[in-house]
Design a protein around this motif. Structure first.
Motif, PDB file in Angstrom:
ATOM      1  N   LYS A 189     -99.279 -50.330  19.400  1.00  0.00           N
ATOM      2  CA  LYS A 189     -98.443 -51.360  18.788  1.00  0.00           C
ATOM      3  C   LYS A 189     -98.889 -51.678  17.362  1.00  0.00           C
ATOM      4  N   THR A 190    -100.190 -51.879  17.159  1.00  0.00           N
ATOM      5  CA  THR A 190    -100.690 -52.261  15.835  1.00  0.00           C
ATOM      6  C   THR A 190    -100.471 -51.149  14.830  1.00  0.00           C
ATOM      7  N   THR A 191    -100.719 -49.925  15.221  1.00  0.00           N
ATOM      8  CA  THR A 191    -100.533 -48.788  14.317  1.00  0.00           C
ATOM      9  C   THR A 191     -99.078 -48.672  13.897  1.00  0.00           C
ATOM     10  N   LEU A 192     -98.174 -48.805  14.860  1.00  0.00           N
ATOM     11  CA  LEU A 192     -96.752 -48.724  14.534  1.00  0.00           C
ATOM     12  C   LEU A 192     -96.354 -49.841  13.579  1.00  0.00           C
ATOM     13  N   ALA A 193     -96.778 -51.080  13.869  1.00  0.00           N
ATOM     14  CA  ALA A 193     -96.407 -52.212  13.024  1.00  0.00           C
ATOM     15  C   ALA A 193     -96.968 -52.036  11.608  1.00  0.00           C
ATOM     16  N   SER A 194     -98.210 -51.590  11.489  1.00  0.00           N
ATOM     17  CA  SER A 194     -98.813 -51.417  10.166  1.00  0.00           C
ATOM     18  C   SER A 194     -98.083 -50.332   9.380  1.00  0.00           C
ATOM     19  N   ARG A 195     -97.714 -49.258  10.054  1.00  0.00           N
ATOM     20  CA  ARG A 195     -96.992 -48.187   9.369  1.00  0.00           C
ATOM     21  C   ARG A 195     -95.639 -48.684   8.872  1.00  0.00           C
ATOM     22  N   TRP A 196     -94.935 -49.400   9.716  1.00  0.00           N
ATOM     23  CA  TRP A 196     -93.608 -49.888   9.335  1.00  0.00           C
ATOM     24  C   TRP A 196     -93.696 -50.867   8.172  1.00  0.00           C
ATOM     25  N   LEU A 197     -94.577 -51.854   8.289  1.00  0.00           N
ATOM     26  CA  LEU A 197     -94.680 -52.860   7.233  1.00  0.00           C
ATOM     27  C   LEU A 197     -95.242 -52.255   5.943  1.00  0.00           C
ATOM     28  N   GLY A 198     -96.114 -51.265   6.060  1.00  0.00           N
ATOM     29  CA  GLY A 198     -96.611 -50.607   4.862  1.00  0.00           C
ATOM     30  C   GLY A 198     -95.498 -49.940   4.086  1.00  0.00           C
ATOM     31  N   ASP A 199     -94.537 -49.380   4.786  1.00  0.00           N
ATOM     32  CA  ASP A 199     -93.396 -48.746   4.116  1.00  0.00           C
ATOM     33  C   ASP A 199     -92.487 -49.767   3.441  1.00  0.00           C
ATOM     34  N   LEU A 200     -92.589 -51.041   3.843  1.00  0.00           N
ATOM     35  CA  LEU A 200     -91.706 -52.081   3.307  1.00  0.00           C
ATOM     36  C   LEU A 200     -92.373 -52.902   2.201  1.00  0.00           C
ATOM     37  N   ALA A 201     -93.527 -52.477   1.717  1.00  0.00           N
ATOM     38  CA  ALA A 201     -94.307 -53.298   0.782  1.00  0.00           C
ATOM     39  C   ALA A 201     -93.502 -53.698  -0.442  1.00  0.00           C
ATOM     40  N   GLU A 202     -92.710 -52.796  -1.007  1.00  0.00           N
ATOM     41  CA  GLU A 202     -91.976 -53.103  -2.240  1.00  0.00           C
ATOM     42  C   GLU A 202     -90.902 -54.159  -2.020  1.00  0.00           C
ATOM     43  N   GLU A 203     -90.396 -54.268  -0.785  1.00  0.00           N
ATOM     44  CA  GLU A 203     -89.358 -55.262  -0.519  1.00  0.00           C
ATOM     45  C   GLU A 203     -89.933 -56.666  -0.341  1.00  0.00           C
ATOM     46  N   PHE A 204     -91.250 -56.753  -0.199  1.00  0.00           N
ATOM     47  CA  PHE A 204     -91.897 -58.053   0.002  1.00  0.00           C
ATOM     48  C   PHE A 204     -93.041 -58.172  -1.005  1.00  0.00           C
ATOM     49  N   PRO A 205     -92.707 -58.455  -2.267  1.00  0.00           N
ATOM     50  CA  PRO A 205     -93.702 -58.368  -3.344  1.00  0.00           C
ATOM     51  C   PRO A 205     -94.787 -59.440  -3.308  1.00  0.00           C
ATOM     52  N   ASP A 206     -94.587 -60.507  -2.528  1.00  0.00           N
ATOM     53  CA  ASP A 206     -95.573 -61.589  -2.552  1.00  0.00           C
ATOM     54  C   ASP A 206     -96.727 -61.376  -1.577  1.00  0.00           C
ATOM     55  N   GLY A 207     -96.713 -60.255  -0.846  1.00  0.00           N
ATOM     56  CA  GLY A 207     -97.895 -59.931  -0.089  1.00  0.00           C
ATOM     57  C   GLY A 207     -97.665 -59.622   1.371  1.00  0.00           C
ATOM     58  N   GLN A 208     -98.739 -59.116   1.980  1.00  0.00           N
ATOM     59  CA  GLN A 208     -98.767 -58.746   3.396  1.00  0.00           C
ATOM     60  C   GLN A 208     -99.974 -59.435   4.022  1.00  0.00           C
ATOM     61  N   LEU A 209     -99.719 -60.368   4.898  1.00  0.00           N
ATOM     62  CA  LEU A 209    -100.784 -61.108   5.563  1.00  0.00           C
ATOM     63  C   LEU A 209    -100.993 -60.546   6.968  1.00  0.00           C
ATOM     64  N   TYR A 210    -102.231 -60.574   7.428  1.00  0.00           N
ATOM     65  CA  TYR A 210    -102.556 -60.030   8.749  1.00  0.00           C
ATOM     66  C   TYR A 210    -103.546 -60.955   9.446  1.00  0.00           C
ATOM     67  N   ALA A 211    -103.337 -61.150  10.743  1.00  0.00           N
ATOM     68  CA  ALA A 211    -104.298 -61.896  11.554  1.00  0.00           C
ATOM     69  C   ALA A 211    -104.326 -61.309  12.950  1.00  0.00           C
ATOM     70  N   ASP A 212    -105.522 -61.077  13.453  1.00  0.00           N
ATOM     71  CA  ASP A 212    -105.704 -60.704  14.853  1.00  0.00           C
ATOM     72  C   ASP A 212    -105.833 -61.998  15.649  1.00  0.00           C
ATOM     73  N   LEU A 213    -104.846 -62.282  16.481  1.00  0.00           N
ATOM     74  CA  LEU A 213    -104.839 -63.537  17.228  1.00  0.00           C
ATOM     75  C   LEU A 213    -105.727 -63.496  18.468  1.00  0.00           C
ATOM     76  N   GLY A 214    -106.376 -62.353  18.723  1.00  0.00           N
ATOM     77  CA  GLY A 214    -107.398 -62.293  19.773  1.00  0.00           C
ATOM     78  C   GLY A 214    -106.901 -62.647  21.141  1.00  0.00           C
ATOM     79  N   GLY A 215    -105.698 -62.186  21.488  1.00  0.00           N
ATOM     80  CA  GLY A 215    -105.106 -62.594  22.756  1.00  0.00           C
ATOM     81  C   GLY A 215    -105.971 -62.317  23.966  1.00  0.00           C
ATOM     82  N   TYR A 216    -106.766 -61.238  23.926  1.00  0.00           N
ATOM     83  CA  TYR A 216    -107.568 -60.882  25.093  1.00  0.00           C
ATOM     84  C   TYR A 216    -109.053 -60.808  24.746  1.00  0.00           C
ATOM     85  N   ALA A 217    -109.445 -61.452  23.658  1.00  0.00           N
ATOM     86  CA  ALA A 217    -110.859 -61.458  23.269  1.00  0.00           C
ATOM     87  C   ALA A 217    -111.675 -62.279  24.256  1.00  0.00           C
TER      88      ALA A 217
END
Length: 805
Positions: free
Chosen positions: A181-209
């Motif tokens: 899931k994470t790899t797919l999401a990162s790949r998709w959002l990485g391809d969209l970087a130019e459409e979102f010029p103000d940045g890409q934020l990431y947080a691991d919410l630790g659902g099963y930590a």
């Protein structure tokens, strides 16, 4: 001196009263600030005693209290510094001398202003203009070996662009642990970087930590600071409000990884419709759907993509041994995490043959233990995290299902096997689906991913006692027997039923509205029923074993899963003998002989019928003898030995009439009619088949009556009445549609095609034969080949198909 000490010192001198009215007013104002911030009962506590070379103690104490409070309140700190710039200290160390710069003086850069220096220099510098922090680019890096997700990327983009919304676009990527899931999401959002010029934020919410899920407040603090906010409020509500204000005019992508609940996500959604929020979770997070989220469920890789991923570690070994490579990715169940670990294993051992890895995955506990990262079983650990997050009642169902020898589950099966009310079983299954430990398999059926099923089995073996596992197995088998028997009662009401015994009689079985739903249940549960037969046989429950096989008779007769038919009766016959039930032995021999005959194993079928005949003669069972004789007749008819077939059918008819078994006599007449048809004796065939049809209808045997009608239609057409023959055949076809007999639907269409060919209607004949072929293909390769021959060669003749029950 630290910055904090400098600030306290400056404030204390500025607050020194000494009769100075502005200073007294400033002091009163700051005391009010302190009380407002800390509460009405707050008083400055003594910080240090007054000394002769410092500010008065009361001024020092107030300054210290204010700065201490500002340590936890960035806005107060900024306010104090601003006030200090507006009210510079009127006194300094050494007494009442002042040192000021006034008039039109213009200061550039850092300035030292002093008369006498006692232990330190105070530097007054104009505050620098705030600088915007770098645009955040926080997405996790995507592996260079990304493979096989083109369709998923296309689906995600379709969800993003489906329709504009007044709120931020929210997409949930849901799937089991290790599915990528994470790899797919990162790949998709990485391809969209130019459409979102103000940045890409990431947080691991630790659902099963192990430390528990991350608090939204902690994530907001980091996000706000990433966007340049220096004074982040302490309260969650103030943080959310500020976050939405700051992001109101921004175009951001936010990846919230490994979320546990919808409540954990909601505060982190930005305040603009121009942003895109992607959430990955092992849960389905249906609560976010109510908020307008779109959900994409991610499954394991396709086999080709899994091989591509393995190739990055195995290199030429994968290319040289593609069959073993396919075996490796199958053992990894096409799960990206498992395949990636297998590829890493190969990369770390360049001399190891691919077969060695396949052997390691295939033995012991398999890929759950063999695939490790730094000594830790990574796949098992990921599944352990999901399992330990379950409530205890759901965890119990999860591990108990893992002990059953089936791959598909539904609510009645789970309720019976785990001894739960249906409503509770349904709620538990919904939870397991929500957490992606079970997945939808269609037709109200659920299944485990292969590695999840292996994990559930391990947990069941480790945590359920032997007695508990045995009880679950027995409840499962009893439910299968009871439900199959209920279906049999509808589909074969005139079939003589043998005894049924239950250790745990099910509270309820699947309700069947009619024969169609009963046959559909048998069809969709055929592998579950066969698993129950094998399990019961292995457990030594002999009576239950043969009873299960007997209850499956409508499945074998109508749908003809030949290999299963033969295996079940081989197992059932041995169990009936061990059980000492002679009636059951006779039933297994004759029913099993039918399966062998249907498979074209004619001599083996004849052997089973002959043993059934001897068995019935030993017991003086006339009905059993007639059944065996009829079976022998059908075996000889299939072998083309028409005289022998007729003799067996005639003996069977006489025995059946002698005991008043009307339905059995009608079945023997049906077989005599089929034998006459094989000889080309259409008149006698019509006589036998007409009476058989009438008697079977009178006995309420709609299935066999339709068989007699189909053969009667063929005989009528061959005897020179094509219209009458077609009418009977179409009526029989409609009856077979109602009873669900696919084999006889195909046979009726084939006979109609032959009738059309006989009448010179070749186009119509080919149309009907093609329809018959379409039905035969998944049922009977031999019959399908015969139909293909008929279609290839129009002059192949109009001989009827091979006889069969």
């Amino acid at each position: 001196m630290s910055d904090r000490e400098v600030l306290v010192n400056a404030l204390a001198w500025a607050l020194a009263t000494d009769g100075d009215k502005p200073a007294r007013e400033a002091r009163a104002a700051l005391e009010r600030v302190l009380r407002h911030a800390a509460g009405p009962d707050a008083e400055p506590s003594a910080a240090r005693p007054a000394t002769g070379d410092g500010p008065p103690a009361d001024a020092w104490n107030l300054a210290t209290a204010l700065v201490r409070r500002a340590d936890d309140d960035g806005r107060l700190l900024d306010a104090l510094r601003g006030w200090l710039r507006a009210h510079p200290p009127p006194h300094g160390p050494g007494g009442g001398h002042t040192n000021s710069i006034g008039g039109d003086a213009l200061l550039q850069g850092p300035t030292v202003q002093a008369r006498d220096i006692h232990g330190g220099i105070h530097v007054h510098q104009a505050p620098a203009a705030p600088q915007r922090p770098p645009t955040p680019r926080q997405l996790p890096p995507v592996t260079a070996h990304f493979a096989g997700r083109a369709e998923d990327l296309k689906a995600l983009e379709a969800l993003r662009t489906a329709r504009p919304r007044p709120a931020p676009r929210l997409v949930v990527i849901s799937g089991p642990a290790g599915v990528g899931k994470t790899t797919l999401a990162s790949r998709w959002l990485g391809d969209l970087a130019e459409e979102f010029p103000d940045g890409q934020l990431y947080a691991d919410l630790g659902g099963y930590a192990s430390t528990g899920p991350v608090r939204p407040a902690d994530v907001l603090d980091r996000f706000l600071r990433s966007l340049g906010v220096t004074a982040v409020p302490g309260g969650p509500a103030e943080q959310v409000a500020l976050w939405r204000s700051v992001t109101a005019d921004l175009r951001l992508t936010v990846l919230l990884d490994n979320a546990y609940t919808a409540a954990q996500v909601r505060p982190l959604v930005p305040g603009t419709s121009d942003s895109l929020v992607v959430v990955t979770s092992r849960q389905r997070l249906t609560g976010l759907v109510v908020d307008g989220a779109a959900v994409h469920h991610l499954r394991a890789l396709e086999p080709g993509a899994a091989l591509d991923l393995l190739r990055h570690g195995g290199g030429e070994r994968v290319a040289r041994d593609p069959e073993t490579a396919r075996r490796v990715v199958r053992l990894c169940a096409f799960l990206p995490l498992a395949v990636s670990l297998a590829a890493a294993h190969l990369a770390a051992r360049p001399r190891q043959p691919l077969s060695a890895l396949a052997a390691a995955l295939d033995r012991g506990r398999g890929p759950l233990e063999a695939l490790r990262v730094e000594g830790e079983a990574a796949v098992r650990t990921a599944l352990d995290e999901s399992y330990h997050a379950l409530p205890e009642d759901a965890a119990r169902v999860y591990r108990r299902l893992g002990t059953l020898p089936v791959t598909h589950y539904d609510t009645p099966l789970v309720a019976a096997s785990c001894d739960l009310p249906v409503e509770e079983a349904e709620r538990t299954l919904d939870l397991l689906v929500e957490t992606n430990l079970l997945e939808d398999a269609g037709s109200d059926s659920l299944r485990f991913h292969d590695l999840v099923r292996l994990h559930a089995a391990q947990r069941g073996e480790a945590e359920e006692s032997a007695a508990a596992r045995r009880e679950v197995a027995r409840r499962f088998v009893d439910w299968c027997l009871a439900t199959a028997t209920a279906a049999e009662a509808i589909l074969s009401p005139v079939h003589r039923r043998l005894a049924r015994h239950y250790a745990h009689p099910p509270a309820a079985t699947a309700p069947f509205e009619d024969g169609e739903t009963a046959l559909a249940w048998l069809d969709t549960h055929r592998h579950t029923l066969m698993a129950a037969v094998r399990l019961s046989d292995a457990a030594g429950w002999d009576a239950t074993t043969w009873q299960l096989v007997d209850a499956m008779w409508p499945l074998f007769l109508r749908l003809r899963p030949t290999e299963m038919w033969i295996e079940a009766h081989t197992v059932g016959l041995a169990a009936a003998r061990r059980d000492g039930d002679r009636e059951a032995v006779g039933r297994m021999l004759t029913s099993g002989g039918n399966g062998l005959r249907d498979a074209g194993r004619i001599e083996e079928a004849a052997d089973w019928y002959e043993r059934a005949l001897r068995h019935a003669e030993e017991d003086g069972d006339v009905r059993g003898q007639a059944q065996a004789l009829n079976g022998l007749g059908n075996a000889r008819l299939r072998a083309g030995r028409l005289d022998d077939a007729e003799a067996y059918f005639t003996r069977a008819l006489a025995l059946r009439e002698s005991i008043g078994y009307g339905r059995g006599a009608a079945l023997s007449r049906l077989c005599l009619g089929e034998t006459a048809l094989a000889r080309g004796e259409h008149g006698p065939a019509i006589g036998h088949l007409s009476r058989a049809y009438d008697d079977l209808r009178a006995a309420g045997d709609t299935y066999d009556a339709a068989r007699a009608l189909a053969l009667l239609g063929h005989a009528t057409a061959c005897a020179g009445d094509p219209a009458g023959g077609r009418e009977r055949l179409w009526k029989a076809f409609a009856d077979f549609r109602r009873t669900g007999s696919a084999h006889w639907q195909a046979r009726a269409l084939e006979l109609l095609g032959l009738a059309a060919r006989r009448s010179g209607e070749e186009d119509r004949a080919r149309e009907l034969l093609r329809r018959s072929l379409d039905i035969y293909r998944p049922l009977s390769p031999a019959n399908a080949r015969r139909l293909e021959d008929r279609l290839r060669a129009p002059d192949a003749g109009t001989d009827p198909p091979d006889p069969s029950t």
